[in-house]
Design a protein around this motif. Sequence first.
Motif, PDB file in Angstrom:
ATOM      1  N   TYR A 183       0.877  -1.165   0.000  1.00  0.00           N
ATOM      2  CA  TYR A 183       0.000   0.000   0.000  1.00  0.00           C
ATOM      3  C   TYR A 183       0.920   1.223   0.000  1.00  0.00           C
ATOM      4  CZ  TYR A 183      -4.403   2.335   1.197  1.00  0.00           C
ATOM      5  OH  TYR A 183      -5.539   3.094   1.171  1.00  0.00           O
ATOM      6  N   PRO A 184       0.632   2.224  -0.808  1.00  0.00           N
ATOM      7  CA  PRO A 184       1.567   3.360  -0.867  1.00  0.00           C
ATOM      8  C   PRO A 184       1.720   4.038   0.504  1.00  0.00           C
ATOM      9  CG  PRO A 184      -0.062   3.460  -2.640  1.00  0.00           C
ATOM     10  CD  PRO A 184      -0.517   2.393  -1.706  1.00  0.00           C
ATOM     11  N   ASP A 186       3.871   7.283   2.251  1.00  0.00           N
ATOM     12  CA  ASP A 186       4.738   8.445   2.077  1.00  0.00           C
ATOM     13  C   ASP A 186       4.752   9.183   3.412  1.00  0.00           C
ATOM     14  OD1 ASP A 186       5.597  11.114   1.637  1.00  0.00           O
ATOM     15  OD2 ASP A 186       5.121  10.952  -0.493  1.00  0.00           O
ATOM     16  N   GLY A 269       6.731  -1.617  -8.625  1.00  0.00           N
ATOM     17  CA  GLY A 269       5.890  -0.464  -8.310  1.00  0.00           C
ATOM     18  C   GLY A 269       4.818  -0.842  -7.294  1.00  0.00           C
ATOM     19  N   VAL A 270       4.763  -0.087  -6.199  1.00  0.00           N
ATOM     20  CA  VAL A 270       3.775  -0.374  -5.142  1.00  0.00           C
ATOM     21  C   VAL A 270       2.355  -0.277  -5.701  1.00  0.00           C
ATOM     22  CG1 VAL A 270       2.868   0.369  -2.893  1.00  0.00           C
ATOM     23  CG2 VAL A 270       5.310   0.414  -3.305  1.00  0.00           C
ATOM     24  N   GLU A 271       2.162   0.670  -6.600  1.00  0.00           N
ATOM     25  CA  GLU A 271       0.827   0.873  -7.192  1.00  0.00           C
ATOM     26  C   GLU A 271       0.359  -0.401  -7.895  1.00  0.00           C
ATOM     27  OE1 GLU A 271      -2.020   3.741  -7.084  1.00  0.00           O
ATOM     28  OE2 GLU A 271       0.057   4.022  -6.443  1.00  0.00           O
ATOM     29  N   LYS A 272       1.262  -0.997  -8.667  1.00  0.00           N
ATOM     30  CA  LYS A 272       0.924  -2.218  -9.398  1.00  0.00           C
ATOM     31  C   LYS A 272       0.629  -3.365  -8.427  1.00  0.00           C
ATOM     32  CE  LYS A 272       3.090  -5.611 -12.449  1.00  0.00           C
ATOM     33  NZ  LYS A 272       4.386  -6.068 -12.966  1.00  0.00           N
ATOM     34  N   HIS A 274      -0.317  -3.081  -5.319  1.00  0.00           N
ATOM     35  CA  HIS A 274      -1.572  -2.771  -4.628  1.00  0.00           C
ATOM     36  C   HIS A 274      -2.771  -3.075  -5.526  1.00  0.00           C
ATOM     37  CE1 HIS A 274      -4.586  -0.803  -2.262  1.00  0.00           C
ATOM     38  NE2 HIS A 274      -4.854   0.037  -3.247  1.00  0.00           N
ATOM     39  N   ASN A 275      -2.691  -2.676  -6.786  1.00  0.00           N
ATOM     40  CA  ASN A 275      -3.815  -2.903  -7.698  1.00  0.00           C
ATOM     41  C   ASN A 275      -4.098  -4.385  -7.889  1.00  0.00           C
ATOM     42  OD1 ASN A 275      -4.155  -0.193  -7.983  1.00  0.00           O
ATOM     43  ND2 ASN A 275      -3.041  -0.038  -9.918  1.00  0.00           N
TER      44      ASN A 275
END
Lengths: 385, 177
Positions: A183-184, A186, A269-272, A274-275
């Motif tokens: 999960y992103p 920051d 990539g965290v986004e990938k 997570h998706n």
Amino acid sequence: MPVYLDNAATSFPKPEVVYRAADEFMRAVGVNAGRGAYKQALEADRIIYETRRNVAKLFNVKDVSRVVFTFNITDSLNLAVKGILNPGDHVITSSMEHNAVWRPLKVLEEERGISITAVHCDVEGNLDPLKVKNALTEKTKLVVLIHASNVTGTVMPIAEVGAIARENNIPFLVDSAQTAGLYPIDVETMNIDLLAFTGHKGLMGPMGTGGLYIREGISIKPLKEGGTGGDSILEHQPDSLPDRYEAGTPNVSGIAGLGRAVKFILDEGVEKIHNKEAALTGYALHKLSGIDGITLYGPKDNINRVGVISLNIMDLNPQKAGHVLDEKYGIMVRAGLHCAPCAHRTIGTIDRGTIRIGLGYFNTQEDIDCLLEAVKDIIKNKDIQ
Amino acid sequence: MFALLLNDINITFMEPCIAEPEKIRLKAEMSDDITDVMPYLNAVIGNAIFNKNAPLITFTKEFRLIVLYPKKLTMAKVVNQTDALQIFDWLKDLINETWDKRDTITPNYEKKHKPTVPQFYGWLPKTNCKECGEANCFAFAAKILQGQQRIENCKPLFTPEYADARETITEVLTAIM
């Protein structure tokens, strides 16, 4: 073929590069870091630094030295909680916490007379940030929150609570056991002052690794003192980070594996990641909710949650159901209270516990289909009743 | 991604600073020769002292003292190994970015920056022992920078306690004189 659905306990399998990195370190380098000026020891230092840098990049930490390694997230949380709270202090947390937060707080309640406010979450595990604001007192010295529940997968409003803590100049500690890598995160935009992480779950590294990000200006008393390498002349623990909190020989082979694991995550990539997990979670929730006899806990959709799904099958004892899923169907899930009795009280399952599915990056829709078939079979045949 | 001038920096020697044992000093080797970028670094680093004949370039990064040679470097007053490696990352980026943008930078071959008297005084032992013949260390610093004194006349500097400072001062003097 066994199906592993207990990634919330530890991710398995790991990316191939992780096994190789730990193995290569032990065979080709294998020496202690920070303890000698010969090239191989310097290479061990460099491996540790590269892992630290990868972790810092993943969480948007600007100063690499503010990332301190520990042996797991329980270590990290104990360090933060016990290193900050003093006699008479007040701490705010939630009613969804893991024992890794709750037990240290209870010990400090007894030993240091701290007071605890556990802000109550709703039956799906959701927290209202306003309740945190209303719980603040002049004695509040720490706000500590789980990022996502290890029972329901519910994601907490970290940035909002962080903003409240920041406005009031109170350190904000986040337990990212179920989110780091998946999960992103920051630390800047989410107003996180202290980020506890474990290496072996979403970060896909070896067990025995973890750490704590400590924002500059936050003072924490070390949990232990000892050798740190080059500054042996000093009688006291050095003030500089990360050495201040890293007494004793580190788990360098584990850290080597963690470094490659985080590199893998940064490359993917965290986004990938997570998706993919969100898609699997959505699929599992949709299919499970269509089966008569299944009770699902936590958020009903995959919007504000991670891939941790708690359920019960009819009135079956979850421990027994978990055992049958393993024995008869080769499906590995966790059953019981998942080290989080507070969360079970919140969602009303303290007397029983739940079966927990923990999805990981390497799970597939077929894995979930296997589970669905097994659950349907159990309900149909009532094998364990 | 541009072509890198400098790929890697590796520590070859490390020891505690003598005067500040909680800090470290180190030597490192660079994988590639950086001579060509030095005049450009001299232009972009605010407090750099460049000697094109040596060649070397010396500057401070906060409290750390850094001297770059064509294929090696020295650093003193580094906090710890993590700090050193983080500074290496910063240095690699600085060198590679400066090299990449060299067409937009006017190279500077001059000894652009000379330390001020207070700066130089800061590196001295500050014992005010007068053994050099001056009234105090500040006066000695002023005379050194005017070329009217010899660093060898500072007796305390040549005791083992001030080995770190001696090394820094020697390097700075090599660069500016």
